[in-house]
Design a protein around this motif. Structure first.
Motif, PDB file in Angstrom:
ATOM      1  N   ASP A  14      -4.634 -74.609 -34.917  1.00  0.00           N
ATOM      2  CA  ASP A  14      -3.541 -74.218 -34.029  1.00  0.00           C
ATOM      3  C   ASP A  14      -3.166 -72.749 -34.209  1.00  0.00           C
ATOM      4  O   ASP A  14      -2.961 -72.021 -33.234  1.00  0.00           O
ATOM      5  N   ALA A  15      -3.092 -72.325 -35.482  1.00  0.00           N
ATOM      6  CA  ALA A  15      -2.696 -70.947 -35.764  1.00  0.00           C
ATOM      7  C   ALA A  15      -3.687 -69.966 -35.148  1.00  0.00           C
ATOM      8  O   ALA A  15      -3.302 -68.918 -34.616  1.00  0.00           O
ATOM      9  N   LEU A  16      -4.991 -70.307 -35.214  1.00  0.00           N
ATOM     10  CA  LEU A  16      -6.007 -69.410 -34.644  1.00  0.00           C
ATOM     11  C   LEU A  16      -5.870 -69.331 -33.134  1.00  0.00           C
ATOM     12  O   LEU A  16      -6.043 -68.256 -32.544  1.00  0.00           O
ATOM     13  N   ILE A  17      -5.602 -70.476 -32.497  1.00  0.00           N
ATOM     14  CA  ILE A  17      -5.489 -70.476 -31.029  1.00  0.00           C
ATOM     15  C   ILE A  17      -4.236 -69.718 -30.602  1.00  0.00           C
ATOM     16  O   ILE A  17      -4.275 -68.909 -29.667  1.00  0.00           O
ATOM     17  N   GLU A  18      -3.124 -69.948 -31.303  1.00  0.00           N
ATOM     18  CA  GLU A  18      -1.881 -69.244 -30.975  1.00  0.00           C
ATOM     19  C   GLU A  18      -2.014 -67.730 -31.131  1.00  0.00           C
ATOM     20  O   GLU A  18      -1.287 -66.967 -30.494  1.00  0.00           O
ATOM     21  N   SER A  19      -2.929 -67.293 -31.995  1.00  0.00           N
ATOM     22  CA  SER A  19      -3.056 -65.860 -32.276  1.00  0.00           C
ATOM     23  C   SER A  19      -3.936 -65.137 -31.270  1.00  0.00           C
ATOM     24  O   SER A  19      -4.366 -64.016 -31.540  1.00  0.00           O
ATOM     25  N   TRP A  20      -4.222 -65.728 -30.104  1.00  0.00           N
ATOM     26  CA  TRP A  20      -5.110 -65.071 -29.139  1.00  0.00           C
ATOM     27  C   TRP A  20      -4.648 -63.651 -28.788  1.00  0.00           C
ATOM     28  O   TRP A  20      -5.504 -62.775 -28.577  1.00  0.00           O
ATOM     29  N   PRO A  21      -3.324 -63.352 -28.718  1.00  0.00           N
ATOM     30  CA  PRO A  21      -2.984 -61.960 -28.370  1.00  0.00           C
ATOM     31  C   PRO A  21      -3.499 -60.965 -29.403  1.00  0.00           C
ATOM     32  O   PRO A  21      -3.834 -59.825 -29.077  1.00  0.00           O
ATOM     33  N   SER A  22      -3.580 -61.416 -30.673  1.00  0.00           N
ATOM     34  CA  SER A  22      -4.096 -60.528 -31.714  1.00  0.00           C
ATOM     35  C   SER A  22      -5.541 -60.150 -31.439  1.00  0.00           C
ATOM     36  O   SER A  22      -5.938 -58.992 -31.583  1.00  0.00           O
ATOM     37  N   TYR A  23      -6.365 -61.132 -31.016  1.00  0.00           N
ATOM     38  CA  TYR A  23      -7.778 -60.829 -30.742  1.00  0.00           C
ATOM     39  C   TYR A  23      -7.912 -59.994 -29.478  1.00  0.00           C
ATOM     40  O   TYR A  23      -8.705 -59.053 -29.414  1.00  0.00           O
ATOM     41  N   ALA A  24      -7.144 -60.363 -28.435  1.00  0.00           N
ATOM     42  CA  ALA A  24      -7.268 -59.671 -27.146  1.00  0.00           C
ATOM     43  C   ALA A  24      -6.880 -58.196 -27.283  1.00  0.00           C
ATOM     44  O   ALA A  24      -7.584 -57.308 -26.790  1.00  0.00           O
ATOM     45  N   THR A  25      -5.764 -57.932 -27.993  1.00  0.00           N
ATOM     46  CA  THR A  25      -5.344 -56.536 -28.135  1.00  0.00           C
ATOM     47  C   THR A  25      -6.303 -55.777 -29.051  1.00  0.00           C
ATOM     48  O   THR A  25      -6.537 -54.590 -28.856  1.00  0.00           O
ATOM     49  N   TYR A  26      -6.869 -56.470 -30.064  1.00  0.00           N
ATOM     50  CA  TYR A  26      -7.860 -55.834 -30.930  1.00  0.00           C
ATOM     51  C   TYR A  26      -9.049 -55.337 -30.106  1.00  0.00           C
ATOM     52  O   TYR A  26      -9.486 -54.193 -30.246  1.00  0.00           O
ATOM     53  N   VAL A  27      -9.558 -56.225 -29.231  1.00  0.00           N
ATOM     54  CA  VAL A  27     -10.742 -55.872 -28.440  1.00  0.00           C
ATOM     55  C   VAL A  27     -10.421 -54.704 -27.502  1.00  0.00           C
ATOM     56  O   VAL A  27     -11.181 -53.737 -27.409  1.00  0.00           O
ATOM     57  N   VAL A  28      -9.271 -54.767 -26.808  1.00  0.00           N
ATOM     58  CA  VAL A  28      -8.942 -53.705 -25.854  1.00  0.00           C
ATOM     59  C   VAL A  28      -8.740 -52.369 -26.578  1.00  0.00           C
ATOM     60  O   VAL A  28      -9.264 -51.331 -26.155  1.00  0.00           O
ATOM     61  N   SER A  29      -8.018 -52.388 -27.707  1.00  0.00           N
ATOM     62  CA  SER A  29      -7.781 -51.147 -28.431  1.00  0.00           C
ATOM     63  C   SER A  29      -9.076 -50.587 -29.004  1.00  0.00           C
ATOM     64  O   SER A  29      -9.331 -49.382 -28.937  1.00  0.00           O
ATOM     65  N   PHE A  30      -9.926 -51.472 -29.544  1.00  0.00           N
ATOM     66  CA  PHE A  30     -11.186 -51.000 -30.132  1.00  0.00           C
ATOM     67  C   PHE A  30     -12.068 -50.368 -29.058  1.00  0.00           C
ATOM     68  O   PHE A  30     -12.626 -49.283 -29.265  1.00  0.00           O
ATOM     69  N   LEU A  31     -12.180 -51.041 -27.906  1.00  0.00           N
ATOM     70  CA  LEU A  31     -13.002 -50.501 -26.818  1.00  0.00           C
ATOM     71  C   LEU A  31     -12.453 -49.159 -26.351  1.00  0.00           C
ATOM     72  O   LEU A  31     -13.204 -48.206 -26.132  1.00  0.00           O
ATOM     73  N   THR A  32     -11.126 -49.084 -26.176  1.00  0.00           N
ATOM     74  CA  THR A  32     -10.531 -47.841 -25.681  1.00  0.00           C
ATOM     75  C   THR A  32     -10.798 -46.704 -26.664  1.00  0.00           C
ATOM     76  O   THR A  32     -11.244 -45.613 -26.266  1.00  0.00           O
ATOM     77  N   ILE A  33     -10.541 -46.942 -27.963  1.00  0.00           N
ATOM     78  CA  ILE A  33     -10.770 -45.894 -28.948  1.00  0.00           C
ATOM     79  C   ILE A  33     -12.249 -45.530 -29.008  1.00  0.00           C
ATOM     80  O   ILE A  33     -12.620 -44.356 -29.061  1.00  0.00           O
TER      81      ILE A  33
END
Lengths: 198, 198, 198, 198
Positions: A27-46
């Motif tokens: 459950d904790a991993l699924i709830e944390s989806w914003p953490s993964y999504a923002t990680y991917v967007v920030s990493f790609l942008t940088i």
């Protein structure tokens, strides 16, 4: 008021390790989806801006003090990105205040984009800074493509007031938009630089 | 529910400094073995893939935009590794949910391995990207050795459902598997690169 | 005594992600202004000293063991800067003890400035370490400009006892003061270094 | 049991920002002396070994796979140093268990020293790896100076059982011991490397 575990702010760099509680990892991993999504967007942008930054510096012949200072301000914006990334991840998960968090995220990205564009504009307009292998006419035209990104970021910041998730998707698309090589080609007369670009 | 000290998530990079409690340091250090074990496995995996990444880039002549983008996705997977490392250390110590944590760990490693293999496959199959000192025939054969790692990671993810500790041992062995140089040798005609490999 | 959320110390590098509480993000962001202000001042100071450090090393021909050791002490001061930065941000926000925090901040900056000046003074005074493209007479005169910064830092530390905010503004001005190129020009006979400075 | 603020473990890299409590900053800064002392000792040790590592690699002509792997293990020990640094700072401040913490600190330093010495010994003893500008006879003799450090670390670990503070002082002296250049000089025939050592 005692904080519940999910209110702990994100670790700064960037994927949040959830508190250890019995039976709750999936459950904790699924709830944390914003953490993964923002990680991917920030990493790609940088990452994409890093590639473009390299390409811009390749096309600059003389590095002057004003250019160094503008570069410093640009790096300051890049180094700040983990902050709005953690902010947006936390508030998307919390389910409130996410519009403001998404606007802060977009604002940071816009500052980064504007300072990056300013470096290139400064180099193009004060002509003696450009590498001789760059066509000044095409360099000047490339400034329009750079300028096109800024209103899109303003638009995305506006969208964040409606939906933070939609705004995050727009930030991802804006990163991919900069994936296309907008810079004029660099003709190199010296052979020791073997790494060309097709 | 008040969290007990051992439920505090791991510090992100990576060896967990235990909470200070009277007389408890030796026990705390022994209990924290998952933190050391996962640190060693992650460090070795990243280190070995770093050496191999360097060797792959040496054999590529032209760096194109698609290659830069694939490299960015690969780096994104590498930069994410501390997350499953902390996750696996925490849940091995907690004694529950460790199978899921080990599977997440293996999944991250598999994504890293697949994107790394994709970079090499892209360079080998679009032949004009290869360095002239590389034999294209041997380069194509080396792809099989790269491909061999992926099903082993899938197997290790399956094993993690039985025993997270055993899965961690398999991840360590997989890292050592990549220690052997699978790449075709690079014949260099230019002398200025004095660092050869025997 | 239970800590209130605002008493949690700052995350080390450097912009503080506030605790997640309903409806409080805009207030939390405004209250955190010391975190942004100290981030900007520290980043500018480190960035400008980095550019100057590069320029100093360009003017040194022989790197000796004593120079390496002095450089190590300088880097130790630079690496410590996030500590007083977090300290000053926390106590400016808390509204007490901020004078001591500002003095610690200024002290760290002064140590960095003194060790940096010592590297340049050592290179200038033991003349055979200087690059042949540097005029020794102008190099000796540049030492006065370097020395001018130290009493200003002492003054700012004194001001911090009156107002921590005013002291922070002085630290920002001192960073900008070092933006001006105080070093003698470097005449380079070799053409392979194409990056000149106008 | 509710943790008191001083029991919070150190932030990983490395100077601990104290919890914000009214009027307590000056006391908190004085009580945190172990954090500063261990920071200085760890920074000096890493910095000096970094300079020496550079000097060793300069004297190695061929980088082989075993050497890369030994270097990886060495880097793993270096990267682990913040862990015993935080541990020793925490337990020196807490006033209990500090002997064990100091022994763990010394053990980590000893592992770093042994793996570093192993790299140099491997290069010296398998003679074709040495740079041609290095006298093999003097290289072999330098191994004795490297070996001298290990029993001193063992001695310091023993001392840590008597006094952790005294052991920390010995670790500082050991770092300074390695400041002296024990390596044979490197005669370079090529002129493009202008940075010599006197």
């Amino acid at each position: 008021m005692v904080s519940s575990p999910s209110q702990r702010p994100s670790s700064y760099w960037k994927l949040k390790v959830p508190d250890v509680e019995p039976g709750g990892l999936s459950d904790a991993l699924i709830e944390s989806w914003p953490s993964y999504a923002t990680y991917v967007v920030s990493f790609l942008t940088i990452g994409i801006i890093w590639v473009n930054h390299h390409a811009v510096l390749d096309r600059i012949r003389n590095v002057t003090r004003p250019l160094l200072f503008m570069n410093l301000v640009f790096l300051m914006a890049v180094a700040a990105i983990p902050f709005p990334t953690a902010l947006l991840a936390d508030y998307l998960q919390a389910g409130h205040d996410e519009s403001l968090a998404a606007a802060v995220y977009g604002g940071t990205m816009a500052v980064m984009g504007v300072t990056f564009g300013a470096i290139w504009a400064y180099a193009v307009l004060s002509e003696d800074l450009l590498h001789e292998g760059v066509d000044p006419e095409r360099a000047r035209r490339s400034l329009w493509i750079f300028a096109a990104g800024s209103p899109l970021y303003v638009l995305a910041i506006g969208v964040s007031l409606l939906s933070a998730t939609l705004a995050l998707a727009m930030y991802a698309l804006l990163a991919l938009f900069y994936l296309f090589d907008a810079l004029p080609p660099l003709k190199q007369g010296d052979e020791e630089k073997g790494v060309g670009e097709t």
